[in-house]
Design a protein around this motif. Structure first.
Motif, mmCIF file in Angstrom:
data_model
loop_
_atom_site.group_PDB
_atom_site.id
_atom_site.type_symbol
_atom_site.label_atom_id
_atom_site.label_comp_id
_atom_site.label_asym_id
_atom_site.label_seq_id
_atom_site.Cartn_x
_atom_site.Cartn_y
_atom_site.Cartn_z
ATOM 1 N N ALA A 129 1.289 -1.263 -0.084
ATOM 2 C CA ALA A 129 -0.312 0.270 0.039
ATOM 3 C C ALA A 129 0.839 1.206 0.004
ATOM 4 O O ALA A 129 2.266 1.061 0.279
ATOM 5 C CB ALA A 129 -0.652 0.101 1.770
ATOM 6 N N SER A 130 0.635 2.241 -0.408
ATOM 7 C CA SER A 130 0.866 3.512 -0.534
ATOM 8 C C SER A 130 1.657 4.033 -2.025
ATOM 9 O O SER A 130 2.884 4.995 -1.402
ATOM 10 C CB SER A 130 1.384 3.982 1.056
ATOM 11 N N ARG A 131 2.543 3.084 -2.316
ATOM 12 C CA ARG A 131 2.604 3.117 -3.784
ATOM 13 C C ARG A 131 2.599 4.830 -4.004
ATOM 14 O O ARG A 131 1.177 4.657 -4.398
ATOM 15 C CB ARG A 131 2.597 2.072 -4.235
ATOM 16 N N ARG A 132 3.918 5.095 -4.390
ATOM 17 C CA ARG A 132 3.040 6.654 -5.642
ATOM 18 C C ARG A 132 2.958 5.937 -6.991
ATOM 19 O O ARG A 132 4.332 5.150 -7.537
ATOM 20 C CB ARG A 132 4.156 7.630 -5.033
ATOM 21 N N ALA A 133 1.876 6.868 -7.828
ATOM 22 C CA ALA A 133 1.975 6.262 -9.127
ATOM 23 C C ALA A 133 2.855 7.413 -9.926
ATOM 24 O O ALA A 133 2.108 8.620 -9.984
ATOM 25 C CB ALA A 133 0.633 5.939 -9.302
ATOM 26 N N ILE A 142 16.293 6.079 -0.462
ATOM 27 C CA ILE A 142 15.514 4.827 0.593
ATOM 28 C C ILE A 142 14.298 4.972 0.174
ATOM 29 O O ILE A 142 13.397 5.484 0.133
ATOM 30 C CB ILE A 142 16.812 4.763 1.840
ATOM 31 N N ALA A 143 14.366 3.353 1.156
ATOM 32 C CA ALA A 143 12.564 2.726 0.957
ATOM 33 C C ALA A 143 11.828 3.732 1.841
ATOM 34 O O ALA A 143 11.910 4.831 2.881
ATOM 35 C CB ALA A 143 12.771 1.345 1.296
ATOM 36 N N ARG A 144 10.747 3.780 1.469
ATOM 37 C CA ARG A 144 9.575 5.121 1.906
ATOM 38 C C ARG A 144 8.279 4.854 1.780
ATOM 39 O O ARG A 144 7.875 4.214 0.859
ATOM 40 C CB ARG A 144 10.345 6.846 1.768
ATOM 41 N N SER A 145 7.309 4.785 2.589
ATOM 42 C CA SER A 145 6.123 5.407 1.830
ATOM 43 C C SER A 145 5.375 6.671 2.134
ATOM 44 O O SER A 145 5.471 7.235 3.306
ATOM 45 C CB SER A 145 5.496 4.391 3.136
ATOM 46 N N LEU A 146 4.305 6.933 2.107
ATOM 47 C CA LEU A 146 3.445 8.474 2.227
ATOM 48 C C LEU A 146 4.333 9.261 1.789
ATOM 49 O O LEU A 146 4.402 10.280 2.371
ATOM 50 C CB LEU A 146 2.454 7.905 3.624
ATOM 51 N N HIS A 147 5.117 9.421 0.647
ATOM 52 C CA HIS A 147 5.479 9.986 0.218
ATOM 53 C C HIS A 147 5.196 10.455 -1.572
ATOM 54 O O HIS A 147 4.294 10.297 -1.913
ATOM 55 C CB HIS A 147 7.250 10.021 -0.046
ATOM 56 N N ALA A 148 5.545 11.333 -1.992
ATOM 57 C CA ALA A 148 5.631 11.976 -3.211
ATOM 58 C C ALA A 148 7.048 11.888 -3.621
ATOM 59 O O ALA A 148 7.961 11.406 -3.716
ATOM 60 C CB ALA A 148 6.433 13.723 -2.812
ATOM 61 N N PHE A 149 6.362 11.315 -5.122
ATOM 62 C CA PHE A 149 7.257 11.098 -6.562
ATOM 63 C C PHE A 149 6.524 11.395 -7.829
ATOM 64 O O PHE A 149 5.108 11.758 -7.929
ATOM 65 C CB PHE A 149 6.255 9.162 -5.842
ATOM 66 N N GLY A 194 8.121 11.302 2.882
ATOM 67 C CA GLY A 194 7.748 10.159 3.272
ATOM 68 C C GLY A 194 7.691 9.556 4.700
ATOM 69 O O GLY A 194 8.695 10.756 5.254
ATOM 70 N N PHE A 195 7.330 8.512 4.748
ATOM 71 C CA PHE A 195 7.868 7.885 6.077
ATOM 72 C C PHE A 195 9.125 6.878 5.931
ATOM 73 O O PHE A 195 8.712 6.380 4.854
ATOM 74 C CB PHE A 195 7.213 7.162 6.737
ATOM 75 N N THR A 196 10.559 6.663 6.921
ATOM 76 C CA THR A 196 11.140 5.523 6.722
ATOM 77 C C THR A 196 11.089 4.837 7.924
ATOM 78 O O THR A 196 10.807 5.134 8.245
ATOM 79 C CB THR A 196 12.516 5.691 5.801
ATOM 80 N N ASP A 197 11.732 3.497 7.983
ATOM 81 C CA ASP A 197 11.767 2.746 9.251
ATOM 82 C C ASP A 197 13.509 3.160 9.598
ATOM 83 O O ASP A 197 14.566 2.860 8.998
ATOM 84 C CB ASP A 197 11.870 1.396 8.861
ATOM 85 N N THR A 198 13.826 2.792 10.723
ATOM 86 C CA THR A 198 14.194 3.410 11.300
ATOM 87 C C THR A 198 14.777 2.384 12.936
ATOM 88 O O THR A 198 13.218 1.327 12.778
ATOM 89 C CB THR A 198 15.203 4.797 12.665
ATOM 90 N N ALA A 199 15.608 1.755 13.277
ATOM 91 C CA ALA A 199 15.242 1.114 14.537
ATOM 92 C C ALA A 199 14.931 1.680 16.078
ATOM 93 O O ALA A 199 14.250 0.561 16.060
ATOM 94 C CB ALA A 199 17.183 1.043 15.017
ATOM 95 N N ALA A 200 14.590 2.455 15.507
ATOM 96 C CA ALA A 200 13.472 3.178 16.634
ATOM 97 C C ALA A 200 12.437 3.317 16.253
ATOM 98 O O ALA A 200 11.733 4.111 16.821
ATOM 99 C CB ALA A 200 14.413 5.023 17.012
ATOM 100 N N GLY A 201 11.922 3.146 15.315
ATOM 101 C CA GLY A 201 10.104 3.437 14.242
ATOM 102 C C GLY A 201 10.602 4.400 13.069
ATOM 103 O O GLY A 201 10.881 2.663 11.777
ATOM 104 N N GLN A 202 9.661 4.981 12.964
ATOM 105 C CA GLN A 202 9.888 5.712 12.020
ATOM 106 C C GLN A 202 10.261 6.889 11.986
ATOM 107 O O GLN A 202 10.146 7.797 12.954
ATOM 108 C CB GLN A 202 7.898 5.678 10.759
ATOM 109 N N ASP A 203 10.782 7.650 11.014
ATOM 110 C CA ASP A 203 11.631 8.894 10.731
ATOM 111 C C ASP A 203 10.591 9.087 9.321
ATOM 112 O O ASP A 203 10.230 8.719 8.439
ATOM 113 C CB ASP A 203 13.122 9.010 10.294
#
Length: 167
Positions: free
Chosen positions: A85-89, A133-140, A154-163
């Motif tokens: 989900a949240s793939r951008r087209a 880097i991997a991301r979701s909810l971004h502009a493309f 957008g958001f990306t995953d980190t060791a602490a959660g999401q950034d």
């Protein structure tokens, strides 16, 4: 200062609401595209909100005939687009590029796919150089003049959660 006297015709935009007995299940964060002639809409994936990764993400694809207001499954061939989900087209005529999103585990994705809306052929593209880097909810976006992709935020995953990204 100068004044330009130009006649402008404004056509109001109209919305209509249609409900369906069959077609895709309810979802959020699906990738929605349109054929270059505006006759068909295409829907790929979608699913749960990324902060709730235990819900299902979808790997289905649908097409909507605008003239008849009917949905039908859209059969894709070539490389498989995994559930997400949240793939951008980003669209260039009847070719669409899908980037990023999140998978069934809620983790951000960095996949890049080319989808031909006319033939339904999917090609997973190999990224070279300094890929984002991997991301979701971004502009493309895609610029066909320079054959360049642009991505922001957008958001990306980190060791602490999401950034939240600002690149």
């Amino acid at each position: 200062a100068f004044v330009v006297d130009v006649d402008v015709t404004v056509h109001p935009l109209a919305w209509s609401r249609t409900t369906f007995d069959d077609g895709p299940q309810a979802r959020e964060h699906g990738a929605l595209m349109t054929s270059s002639d505006g006759a068909t809409l295409f829907l790929v994936g979608g699913g749960a909100y990324p902060n709730f990764p235990t819900q299902e993400t979808l790997d289905d694809s649908w097409q909507f005939d605008v003239a008849t207001s009917t949905w039908s499954p859209w059969v894709l061939s070539g490389d498989v687009i995994p559930p997400g989900a949240s793939r951008r087209a980003a669209q260039d005529g009847d070719v669409v590029y899908l980037f990023g999103g999140y998978g069934s585990d809620g983790k951000s994705l960095d996949d890049l796919f080319r989808v031909n809306l006319t033939t339904g052929v999917v090609k997973r593209l190999t990224q070279v150089g300094d890929a984002p880097i991997a991301r979701s909810l971004h502009a493309f976006a895609f610029d066909p003049q320079t054959s360049s992709f642009f991505v922001f935020g957008g958001f990306t995953d980190t060791a602490a959660g999401q950034d939240i990204l600002g690149d």
